[in-house]
Design an enzyme around this catalytic site. Structure first.
Site, PDB file in Angstrom:
ATOM      1  N   ASP A 102       0.880  -1.172   0.000  1.00  0.00           N
ATOM      2  CA  ASP A 102       0.000   0.000   0.000  1.00  0.00           C
ATOM      3  C   ASP A 102       0.914   1.217   0.000  1.00  0.00           C
ATOM      4  O   ASP A 102       1.645   1.432   0.959  1.00  0.00           O
ATOM      5  CB  ASP A 102      -0.873  -0.061   1.263  1.00  0.00           C
ATOM      6  CG  ASP A 102      -1.686   1.207   1.481  1.00  0.00           C
ATOM      7  OD1 ASP A 102      -1.498   2.183   0.737  1.00  0.00           O
ATOM      8  OD2 ASP A 102      -2.502   1.207   2.429  1.00  0.00           O
ATOM      9  N   TYR A 118       1.973  -0.143  15.074  1.00  0.00           N
ATOM     10  CA  TYR A 118       1.226  -0.013  13.828  1.00  0.00           C
ATOM     11  C   TYR A 118       1.908   0.931  12.846  1.00  0.00           C
ATOM     12  O   TYR A 118       2.148   2.076  13.160  1.00  0.00           O
ATOM     13  CB  TYR A 118      -0.190   0.482  14.121  1.00  0.00           C
ATOM     14  CG  TYR A 118      -0.920   0.884  12.871  1.00  0.00           C
ATOM     15  CD1 TYR A 118      -1.382  -0.086  12.001  1.00  0.00           C
ATOM     16  CD2 TYR A 118      -1.117   2.216  12.555  1.00  0.00           C
ATOM     17  CE1 TYR A 118      -2.034   0.268  10.839  1.00  0.00           C
ATOM     18  CE2 TYR A 118      -1.769   2.580  11.400  1.00  0.00           C
ATOM     19  CZ  TYR A 118      -2.228   1.602  10.542  1.00  0.00           C
ATOM     20  OH  TYR A 118      -2.865   1.963   9.396  1.00  0.00           O
ATOM     21  N   LYS A 150      -0.559  -1.913   6.815  1.00  0.00           N
ATOM     22  CA  LYS A 150      -1.422  -3.095   6.780  1.00  0.00           C
ATOM     23  C   LYS A 150      -0.628  -4.328   6.391  1.00  0.00           C
ATOM     24  O   LYS A 150       0.460  -4.220   5.848  1.00  0.00           O
ATOM     25  CB  LYS A 150      -2.507  -2.932   5.735  1.00  0.00           C
ATOM     26  CG  LYS A 150      -3.464  -1.809   5.803  1.00  0.00           C
ATOM     27  CD  LYS A 150      -3.880  -1.355   7.127  1.00  0.00           C
ATOM     28  CE  LYS A 150      -3.604   0.117   7.278  1.00  0.00           C
ATOM     29  NZ  LYS A 150      -3.542   0.872   6.066  1.00  0.00           N
TER      30      LYS A 150
HETATM   31  C1  F6R Z   1      -7.366  -0.565   8.161  1.00  0.00           C
HETATM   32  C2  F6R Z   1      -7.291   0.700   7.384  1.00  0.00           C
HETATM   33  C3  F6R Z   1      -8.173   1.826   7.725  1.00  0.00           C
HETATM   34  C4  F6R Z   1      -7.474   2.821   8.641  1.00  0.00           C
HETATM   35  C5  F6R Z   1      -8.419   3.947   9.084  1.00  0.00           C
HETATM   36  C6  F6R Z   1      -7.733   4.999   9.952  1.00  0.00           C
HETATM   37  O1  F6R Z   1      -6.505  -1.514   7.684  1.00  0.00           O
HETATM   38  O2  F6R Z   1      -6.498   0.858   6.489  1.00  0.00           O
HETATM   39  O3  F6R Z   1      -9.368   1.365   8.291  1.00  0.00           O
HETATM   40  O4  F6R Z   1      -6.978   2.147   9.749  1.00  0.00           O
HETATM   41  O5  F6R Z   1      -8.917   4.610   7.948  1.00  0.00           O
HETATM   42  O6  F6R Z   1      -6.618   5.448   9.304  1.00  0.00           O
HETATM   43  P1  F6R Z   1      -5.610   6.521   9.890  1.00  0.00           P
HETATM   44  O7  F6R Z   1      -5.117   6.015  11.211  1.00  0.00           O
HETATM   45  O8  F6R Z   1      -4.541   6.607   8.839  1.00  0.00           O
HETATM   46  O9  F6R Z   1      -6.392   7.790  10.020  1.00  0.00           O
HETATM   47 MG    MG Z   2      -3.689   2.583   3.194  1.00  0.00          MG
HETATM   48 MG    MG Z   3      -4.988  -2.123   2.452  1.00  0.00          MG
END
Ligand code: F6R
Ligand code: MG
Ligand code: MG
Length: 386
Positions: free
Chosen positions: A14, A230, A233
């Site tokens: 990603d 974290y 992904k």
């Molecule tokens: C899960 C994913 C999304 C993000 C969510 C929050 O794998 O990619 O659900 O976790 O959109 O994203 P941030 O922390 O970047 O605001």
């Molecule tokens: Mg992403």
């Molecule tokens: Mg993804």
């Protein structure tokens, strides 16, 4: 060319989403394609670039074997080029899965996920490439078990003489960094005892017992363990060989006709149904999901990727999609409560302790528990005397 080994490498990352974490746009796929196109003949035989949600999947064939530096370096370069564009366009999470500043050796531990297998191409070699978004590699435990060990799913386990002796599963203990091989049907219950636990065990590879031919492989890189907290992904990919001594394409797809719950979805912190979709529908938006899986069917022809056939586009999976929506509605009602919310050890976000830190000093001992402690101390003392 005959009897020469072909390698299929699927490397994914990603490197930016439009908008948020929903979709890797066309511009990024084109940047990757340009890099891979230049490597045809020199490194690659053929390639196909696709995306599932915000993940770019590079499907490549070559003769250089698994973990090859040139092939992995090429994938890294493709993701770097795509990252440049993602940064220019200020896409969300630009370059998020390229954790290292530079490439060294192979992509393992550097961020991208990778599934590879090497084999001699059969007279006819159908393969299915699965690409997922908003879930993790354990999402494959249940369907792979069904494909390769459940005769109610795979009639070939009963009817095909080359499958009757069963399959061998390579299971990884993600936390203990160990692996174990288990053979079905004899060791089926022990296999289930492991792979039913998504917190710790993931199927990495499957071999046909008759001749040890590779049958399936999954990307099992766990970004949260690699990086400590974290950072991205680990939406998985998998390669499955089909037909003539392996499960038929329809048997490979059958486990997805009844969606199962997988970890992932919003913030990688919720259980959700895994919805089978065609390439055009792999755009997870509702609560950043529900988790998606695509299945692309190819025929290999001397390493050339003939296809893809977008297998989950079939109307035969419409009902599975409806069921997945129903399951999504039911579990979404639970909001931040378990069992929608994952147990803390499985969450992709390790931020909850930070949120709760403010409460640390406000916790006071429970009176009852103090009494219980005293009571058990007395009992222990009595036992000692006796
Ligand atoms: C899960 C994913 C999304 C993000 C969510 C929050 O794998 O990619 O659900 O976790 O959109 O994203 P941030 O922390 O970047 O605001
Ligand atoms: Mg992403
Ligand atoms: Mg993804």
């Amino acid at each position: 060319m005959e009897n020469e080994k072909i390698t299929v490498s699927v490397i994914k990352a990603d490197v930016g989403g439009l908008c948020g974490h929903t979709l890797a746009p066309e511009e990024l796929l084109e940047a990757c394609e340009a890099v891979l196109e230049e490597a045809v003949d020199e490194i690659l035989i053929d390639y196909y670039v696709t995306r599932c949600g915000d993940d770019i999947d590079l499907i490549m064939t070559h003769k250089l074997g698994c973990d090859n530096e040139k092939v992995h370096g090429l994938a890294w370069k493709a993701f770097e080029e795509a990252t440049k564009i993602a940064k220019e366009l200020k896409l969300y999470g630009a370059g998020q899965d390229l954790l290292a500043d530079s490439f060294s050796g192979n992509v393992r531990g550097l961020g991208p996920g990778c599934a590879e297998m090497e084999f001699i191409e059969r007279k006819s070699e159908p393969i299915v490439i699965f690409c997922c978004d908003k879930t993790d590699p354990t999402a494959f435990n249940y369907p792979l078990f069904k494909m390769f060990a459940d005769p109610f799913n795979t009639a070939g386990l009963v009817f095909d003489p080359s499958m009757i002796s069963g399959f061998k599963f390579e299971v990884h203990d993600i936390i203990g960094h160990k692996k174990v091989f288990l053979e079905t049907p004899e060791e089926m219950y022990m296999l289930l005892a492991l792979i039913g636990d998504y917190e710790r065990y993931a199927i990495k590879r499957i071999f046909r017992r008759k001749d040890n031919e590779i049958a399936a492989v999954v990307s099992t890189e766990k970004l949260n363990y690699i990086a400590g907290e974290y950072v991205g992904k680990d939406d998985p990919v998998a390669i499955v060989r089909a037909q003539s001594g392996f499960p038929a394409v329809g048997e490979v797809l059958e486990p997805f006709a009844n969606p199962h719950f997988v970890p992932g979805w919003m913030r990688g912190s919720h259980w959700g149904p895994l919805m089978p979709v065609g390439e055009d529908d792999a755009i997870p938006t509702r609560f950043d999901g529900p988790p998606r899986i695509m299945a692309l069917g190819f025929q290999l022809s001397n390493g050339m990727l003939i296809g893809p056939n977008d297998l989950f586009e079939d109307k035969g999976f419409d009902k599975a999609r409806e069921k997945a929506f129903e399951m999504a509605d039911i579990i979404r009602r639970m909001g931040p409560f378990q069992p929608h919310r994952l147990p803390s050890g499985m969450m992709e976000y390790t931020t909850v302790p930070k949120v709760l830190k403010a409460l640390e000093d406000r916790f006071i001992p429970l009176e009852e528990s103090e009494k219980l402690k005293e009571g058990s101390q007395k009992r222990e003392n009595r036992d000692d005397v006796e």
